[in-house]
Design a protein around this motif. Structure first.
Motif, PDB file in Angstrom:
ATOM      1  N   VAL A 162       4.369 -45.084 -58.079  1.00 59.27           N
ATOM      2  CA  VAL A 162       5.692 -44.669 -57.610  1.00 59.27           C
ATOM      3  C   VAL A 162       5.512 -43.492 -56.657  1.00 59.27           C
ATOM      4  O   VAL A 162       4.749 -42.560 -56.956  1.00 59.27           O
ATOM      5  N   ILE A 163       6.202 -43.539 -55.522  1.00 59.86           N
ATOM      6  CA  ILE A 163       6.216 -42.404 -54.593  1.00 59.86           C
ATOM      7  C   ILE A 163       7.672 -42.047 -54.349  1.00 59.86           C
ATOM      8  O   ILE A 163       8.463 -42.888 -53.924  1.00 59.86           O
ATOM      9  N   ILE A 197       8.715 -47.273 -53.710  1.00 61.40           N
ATOM     10  CA  ILE A 197       9.080 -46.095 -52.929  1.00 61.40           C
ATOM     11  C   ILE A 197      10.535 -45.781 -53.254  1.00 61.40           C
ATOM     12  O   ILE A 197      11.422 -46.615 -53.048  1.00 61.40           O
ATOM     13  N   SER A 198      10.800 -44.590 -53.764  1.00 59.44           N
ATOM     14  CA  SER A 198      12.155 -44.256 -54.209  1.00 59.44           C
ATOM     15  C   SER A 198      13.140 -44.137 -53.055  1.00 59.44           C
ATOM     16  O   SER A 198      14.291 -44.566 -53.158  1.00 59.44           O
ATOM     17  N   GLU A 199      12.712 -43.524 -51.950  1.00 61.05           N
ATOM     18  CA  GLU A 199      13.593 -43.279 -50.813  1.00 61.05           C
ATOM     19  C   GLU A 199      12.990 -43.833 -49.534  1.00 61.05           C
ATOM     20  O   GLU A 199      11.821 -43.573 -49.236  1.00 61.05           O
ATOM     21  N   THR A 200      13.787 -44.560 -48.781  1.00 59.26           N
ATOM     22  CA  THR A 200      13.346 -45.031 -47.475  1.00 59.26           C
ATOM     23  C   THR A 200      13.580 -43.926 -46.454  1.00 59.26           C
ATOM     24  O   THR A 200      14.718 -43.483 -46.260  1.00 59.26           O
ATOM     25  N   GLN A 201      12.511 -43.445 -45.832  1.00 59.36           N
ATOM     26  CA  GLN A 201      12.608 -42.408 -44.814  1.00 59.36           C
ATOM     27  C   GLN A 201      12.008 -42.936 -43.515  1.00 59.36           C
ATOM     28  O   GLN A 201      10.895 -43.468 -43.508  1.00 59.36           O
ATOM     29  N   ALA A 202      12.745 -42.777 -42.428  1.00 63.67           N
ATOM     30  CA  ALA A 202      12.337 -43.360 -41.152  1.00 63.67           C
ATOM     31  C   ALA A 202      10.951 -42.903 -40.732  1.00 63.67           C
ATOM     32  O   ALA A 202      10.159 -43.690 -40.201  1.00 63.67           O
ATOM     33  N   GLU A 203      10.619 -41.625 -40.997  1.00 60.30           N
ATOM     34  CA  GLU A 203       9.346 -41.074 -40.531  1.00 60.30           C
ATOM     35  C   GLU A 203       8.150 -41.585 -41.329  1.00 60.30           C
ATOM     36  O   GLU A 203       7.016 -41.504 -40.862  1.00 60.30           O
ATOM     37  N   THR A 204       8.393 -42.070 -42.538  1.00 62.40           N
ATOM     38  CA  THR A 204       7.271 -42.394 -43.425  1.00 62.40           C
ATOM     39  C   THR A 204       7.206 -43.858 -43.849  1.00 62.40           C
ATOM     40  O   THR A 204       6.197 -44.287 -44.401  1.00 62.40           O
ATOM     41  N   LYS A 205       8.249 -44.625 -43.592  1.00 58.44           N
ATOM     42  CA  LYS A 205       8.286 -46.004 -44.073  1.00 58.44           C
ATOM     43  C   LYS A 205       7.089 -46.811 -43.581  1.00 58.44           C
ATOM     44  O   LYS A 205       6.444 -47.531 -44.356  1.00 58.44           O
TER      45      LYS A 205
END
Length: 429
Positions: A162-163, A197-205
């Protein structure tokens, strides 16, 4: 050695991150692999869930442990750092490891420790893995200490990784950009092991997607599967409604009352759902676990309410994203004036945090009794340059007492800025 002697030995003999920062790190997994081999590779004797992230990994780990505990499993939980007692780092069904077990481990393996010369953290990881193996846990929830790729916990091959969230913290070790930091966190993704992945973030997806593809690991961006609606605080607990893309709808109560926990919930639910084959969990157990995280796992310092009139809140937020989340949470609570008791460690990006703080608040700057702590008068001076005025105190309890004397019953007092500040609250945490 007894317990006190064992801790004194570890603290004096080994480099300790919470005292000296990044200088305590020993890059690579060689030391933990040597320790584990000498212990019979205990990390291979139990099944686990591995949790990484910048913010939210501790809360996520405790929520998962509470859920599986509610479902009747024998659950190990490894987290760091501790607040009050070293034994908090290693738990079995919420109960900290016995002091006698700590003393026995250090005494038994003193010669091994001196031969390997590991860090303090490496020894605690080895101790936890040895304990979980001997206790024959059904599963262990393992929180990453720092980063992921080179973290000592990363010798495990979990059932699922989990991240949680990626934001700026420990840039001197992990990198100066969100993709760089995400790359270090993605180091826990193992071949063929699913990752949530708990949260989708544009910079890290794309970073996570690329690593997952390389490892042939199934990846799920949990916030694209679960929609969480926050219905706010009711009778001191947070009410949420969850809908999944499959159409399933649930209502849960969270005893971790910070509204930012809503961002952790999709990752928790995604983990439980994906591991139904390995560890079946009914919805009643999920609900019971989420409602009793503090009671069942001992988690403290997450938007923890210590008093009502005035409201006194303690939160271990210590980086830019964490502080912003806490300030947003404070704004959701009716109050007149905010009194902010704050202390920080010297190796954090203080300017980024200070620029987030409201000029309308009254400030009480303090310091923890650790070499990493920033002197209160230095924090006071740096804050004053940004228009944040307040007094300086050498102890968080003195600062809090001053805030309580000054505040009216309609005010709100927030204590934050560092795990070590919250840990030193006397008879309050």
């Amino acid at each position: 050695m007894n317990y006190s002697e064992s801790l004194a030995y570890l603290y004096s003999r080994l480099p300790v991150f919470h005292r000296i920062g990044a200088k305590a790190l020993k890059p690579g997994l060689a030391n933990i692999e040597r320790l584990s081999a000498a212990l019979g590779n205990p990390h291979q004797l139990f099944r686990s869930i591995h949790v990484a992230g910048t913010n939210g990994k501790g809360s996520t780990s405790h929520m998962l442990a509470s859920i599986y505990q509610s479902a009747g499993y024998r659950v190990g939980l490894y987290t760091s750092p501790h607040l009050k007692s070293f034994t908090e780092r290693i738990r079995l069904n919420g109960t900290p490891i016995a002091e006698a077990d700590v003393a026995e481990f250090v005494t038994t393996y003193q010669s091994l420790i001196e031969a390997v010369e590991p860090s303090f953290f490496e020894v605690t990881v080895a101790m936890a893995f040895d304990y979980f193996a001997r206790q024959q846990v059904d599963l262990a929830v393992i929180e990453v200490g720092l980063g992921g790729r080179l973290d000592s916990t990363n010798i495990i091959t979990p059932e699922l990784s989990v991240i949680t969230n990626i934001s700026f913290d420990h840039q001197d070790v992990l990198g100066d950009t969100l993709p760089q930091i995400a790359g270090e966190k993605a180091g826990i993704i193992k071949p063929g092991v699913p990752v949530v992945i708990s949260e989708t973030q544009a910079e890290t997806k794309s970073v996570f997607q690329t690593v997952a593809d390389q490892q042939q690991a199934r990846i799920t961006f949990a916030d694209q599967v679960y929609t969480v609606v926050d219905d706010g605080l009711v009778d001191g607990v947070r009410q949420v409604r969850v809908t999944s893309v499959t159409g399933q709808a649930d209502a849960f109560v969270l005893d971790l009352t910070g509204p930012y926990q809503v961002r952790n919930l999709p990752g928790v639910l995604g983990t439980v759902d994906q591991l139904q084959t390995q560890w079946p969990v009914g919805r009643d157990a999920v609900a019971a676990g989420l409602a009793a995280v503090v009671k069942q796992t001992g988690l403290q310092g997450r938007f923890q309410r210590l008093n009502e009139r005035p409201i006194v809140l303690a939160d271990t937020a210590h980086n830019q994203a964490g502080i912003q989340a806490v300030l947003t949470a404070v704004d959701s609570i009716p109050h007149r004036t905010v009194h902010l008791v704050i202390g920080m460690v010297a190796d954090k990006d203080r300017s980024a945090v200070l620029r987030l703080l409201p000029s309308s608040a009254r400030y009480y700057f303090c310091q923890a009794q650790t070499p990493r702590s920033l002197p209160a008068d230095v924090l006071q001076r740096e804050a004053a340059e940004l228009g944040l005025a307040g007094e300086a105190f050498i102890d968080v309890n003195e600062a809090l007492d001053a805030a309580i004397r000054t505040a009216t019953t309609d005010d709100l007092i927030l204590i934050t800025g560092s795990n070590y500040i919250i840990a030193e609250l006397t008879d309050k945490i």
